[in-house]
Design a protein around this motif. Structure first.
Motif, PDB file in Angstrom:
ATOM      1  N   PRO A  14      20.961 -81.266 -65.977  1.00 31.79           N
ATOM      2  CA  PRO A  14      21.822 -79.472 -64.749  1.00 31.79           C
ATOM      3  C   PRO A  14      21.077 -80.602 -63.309  1.00 31.79           C
ATOM      4  N   SER A  15      20.068 -80.579 -63.333  1.00 36.18           N
ATOM      5  CA  SER A  15      20.086 -80.829 -61.849  1.00 36.18           C
ATOM      6  C   SER A  15      20.826 -80.962 -61.183  1.00 36.18           C
ATOM      7  N   THR A  16      21.109 -82.739 -61.322  1.00 34.73           N
ATOM      8  CA  THR A  16      22.166 -83.499 -60.988  1.00 34.73           C
ATOM      9  C   THR A  16      23.948 -82.688 -61.183  1.00 34.73           C
ATOM     10  N   ARG A  17      23.762 -82.152 -62.163  1.00 30.54           N
ATOM     11  CA  ARG A  17      25.030 -81.439 -62.026  1.00 30.54           C
ATOM     12  C   ARG A  17      24.999 -80.232 -60.997  1.00 30.54           C
ATOM     13  N   ARG A  18      24.377 -79.498 -60.776  1.00 27.29           N
ATOM     14  CA  ARG A  18      24.317 -78.552 -59.599  1.00 27.29           C
ATOM     15  C   ARG A  18      23.680 -78.887 -58.420  1.00 27.29           C
ATOM     16  N   ALA A  19      23.217 -80.134 -58.205  1.00 22.50           N
ATOM     17  CA  ALA A  19      23.264 -80.844 -56.908  1.00 22.50           C
ATOM     18  C   ALA A  19      24.623 -81.203 -56.690  1.00 22.50           C
ATOM     19  N   ILE A  20      25.177 -81.640 -57.432  1.00 17.84           N
ATOM     20  CA  ILE A  20      26.747 -82.536 -56.724  1.00 17.84           C
ATOM     21  C   ILE A  20      27.806 -81.210 -56.643  1.00 17.84           C
ATOM     22  N   VAL A  21      27.831 -80.020 -57.864  1.00 15.60           N
ATOM     23  CA  VAL A  21      28.181 -78.828 -57.621  1.00 15.60           C
ATOM     24  C   VAL A  21      27.708 -77.936 -56.092  1.00 15.60           C
ATOM     25  N   SER A  22      26.761 -78.420 -55.678  1.00 19.07           N
ATOM     26  CA  SER A  22      26.688 -77.869 -54.811  1.00 19.07           C
ATOM     27  C   SER A  22      26.768 -78.687 -53.494  1.00 19.07           C
ATOM     28  N   LEU A  23      27.146 -79.754 -53.102  1.00 19.95           N
ATOM     29  CA  LEU A  23      27.929 -80.646 -52.046  1.00 19.95           C
ATOM     30  C   LEU A  23      29.271 -80.282 -52.718  1.00 19.95           C
ATOM     31  N   VAL A  24      29.970 -80.024 -53.396  1.00 17.78           N
ATOM     32  CA  VAL A  24      31.450 -79.744 -53.507  1.00 17.78           C
ATOM     33  C   VAL A  24      31.666 -78.529 -52.628  1.00 17.78           C
ATOM     34  N   VAL A  25      30.933 -77.732 -53.523  1.00 24.19           N
ATOM     35  CA  VAL A  25      31.489 -76.803 -53.232  1.00 24.19           C
ATOM     36  C   VAL A  25      31.027 -76.210 -51.541  1.00 24.19           C
ATOM     37  N   PHE A  26      29.807 -76.629 -50.937  1.00 19.74           N
ATOM     38  CA  PHE A  26      30.042 -77.119 -49.688  1.00 19.74           C
ATOM     39  C   PHE A  26      30.945 -77.135 -48.637  1.00 19.74           C
ATOM     40  N   VAL A  27      31.841 -78.536 -49.095  1.00 20.38           N
ATOM     41  CA  VAL A  27      32.144 -79.240 -48.524  1.00 20.38           C
ATOM     42  C   VAL A  27      33.522 -78.365 -48.379  1.00 20.38           C
ATOM     43  N   VAL A  28      34.056 -77.910 -49.139  1.00 17.65           N
ATOM     44  CA  VAL A  28      35.052 -77.328 -50.242  1.00 17.65           C
ATOM     45  C   VAL A  28      35.169 -75.949 -48.671  1.00 17.65           C
ATOM     46  N   LEU A  29      33.907 -74.901 -48.993  1.00 17.04           N
ATOM     47  CA  LEU A  29      34.078 -74.232 -48.100  1.00 17.04           C
ATOM     48  C   LEU A  29      33.667 -74.083 -46.217  1.00 17.04           C
ATOM     49  N   TRP A  30      33.417 -75.345 -46.089  1.00 23.05           N
ATOM     50  CA  TRP A  30      33.530 -75.853 -45.111  1.00 23.05           C
ATOM     51  C   TRP A  30      34.580 -76.456 -44.563  1.00 23.05           C
ATOM     52  N   GLU A  31      36.103 -77.155 -45.658  1.00 23.66           N
ATOM     53  CA  GLU A  31      37.454 -77.182 -45.082  1.00 23.66           C
ATOM     54  C   GLU A  31      37.737 -75.557 -44.871  1.00 23.66           C
ATOM     55  N   ILE A  32      37.580 -74.279 -46.476  1.00 23.48           N
ATOM     56  CA  ILE A  32      38.420 -73.555 -45.572  1.00 23.48           C
ATOM     57  C   ILE A  32      38.207 -73.209 -44.669  1.00 23.48           C
ATOM     58  N   GLY A  33      36.719 -73.265 -43.603  1.00 23.06           N
ATOM     59  CA  GLY A  33      36.494 -72.722 -42.660  1.00 23.06           C
ATOM     60  C   GLY A  33      36.816 -73.531 -42.018  1.00 23.06           C
ATOM     61  N   SER A  34      36.799 -74.613 -41.695  1.00 24.67           N
ATOM     62  CA  SER A  34      37.275 -74.700 -40.680  1.00 24.67           C
ATOM     63  C   SER A  34      38.679 -75.062 -40.623  1.00 24.67           C
ATOM     64  N   ARG A  35      39.903 -75.050 -41.236  1.00 23.22           N
ATOM     65  CA  ARG A  35      41.127 -74.450 -41.380  1.00 23.22           C
ATOM     66  C   ARG A  35      41.496 -72.858 -41.446  1.00 23.22           C
ATOM     67  N   SER A  36      40.812 -72.486 -41.416  1.00 20.53           N
ATOM     68  CA  SER A  36      41.369 -71.061 -41.162  1.00 20.53           C
ATOM     69  C   SER A  36      42.088 -70.152 -40.565  1.00 20.53           C
ATOM     70  N   LYS A  37      42.453 -70.324 -39.067  1.00 24.02           N
ATOM     71  CA  LYS A  37      42.912 -70.234 -38.135  1.00 24.02           C
ATOM     72  C   LYS A  37      44.904 -71.115 -38.373  1.00 24.02           C
ATOM     73  N   GLN A  38      44.632 -71.667 -39.028  1.00 19.78           N
ATOM     74  CA  GLN A  38      46.226 -72.814 -39.834  1.00 19.78           C
ATOM     75  C   GLN A  38      46.573 -72.011 -41.038  1.00 19.78           C
ATOM     76  N   TRP A  39      44.762 -71.783 -41.754  1.00 20.31           N
ATOM     77  CA  TRP A  39      45.873 -70.893 -43.361  1.00 20.31           C
ATOM     78  C   TRP A  39      45.827 -69.418 -43.618  1.00 20.31           C
ATOM     79  N   PHE A  40      45.200 -68.816 -42.653  1.00 17.51           N
ATOM     80  CA  PHE A  40      45.005 -67.215 -42.479  1.00 17.51           C
ATOM     81  C   PHE A  40      45.824 -67.263 -41.109  1.00 17.51           C
ATOM     82  N   GLY A  41      46.070 -67.751 -40.366  1.00 18.10           N
ATOM     83  CA  GLY A  41      45.705 -66.693 -39.352  1.00 18.10           C
ATOM     84  C   GLY A  41      44.538 -66.164 -38.263  1.00 18.10           C
TER      85      GLY A  41
END
Length: 130
Positions: A14-41
């Protein structure tokens, strides 16, 4: 076979799965935040100025064919290993000499005691300079 079981247990834990999920969530939030001006204005503060992970990956993949990129890797690794081996060549005999000889310990140890309170992170700029 025991190593394989241990590796499988680590991969499915479970700890490895949590680590993987947290890294994926981090990268997804980074992508959304970086492209927020393009996507949301609306550009998100701070993270909106950072390139998206996909942009970083595309730029990095262009460097993989560049010989200079790999030469930089090799030179950096050589510098790190040279410093590590120099520290071993100096540090191990110095530590053994301090452990064996009380007189040498009395002379050399005060220097280390003066330097000990300096946080390790504060040595990074000095190590880069040297």
């Amino acid at each position: 076979m025991a190593k394989k079981k241990g590796l499988w247990r680590w991969v499915t834990s479970p700890s490895t799965r949590r680590a993987i999920v947290s890294l994926v969530v981090f990268v997804v939030l980074w992508e959304i935040g970086s492209r927020s001006k393009q996507w949301f204005g609306v550009e998100m503060p701070w993270i909106g100025k950072i390139p998206a992970p996909t942009s970083v990956l595309v730029a990095w993949s262009g460097l993989l064919d560049d010989l200079g990129y790999w030469q930089s890797w090799v030179m950096s690794a050589m510098r790190v290993l040279t410093g590590f081996f120099a520290a071993m060549i100096i540090g191990i005999p110095l530590g053994l000499a301090m452990a064996v000889s009380r007189a040498f310990h009395g002379v050399a140890f005060p220097t280390f005691e003066v330097l000990r309170p300096i946080p390790p992170l504060a040595w990074v700029p000095a190590s880069i300079i040297f």
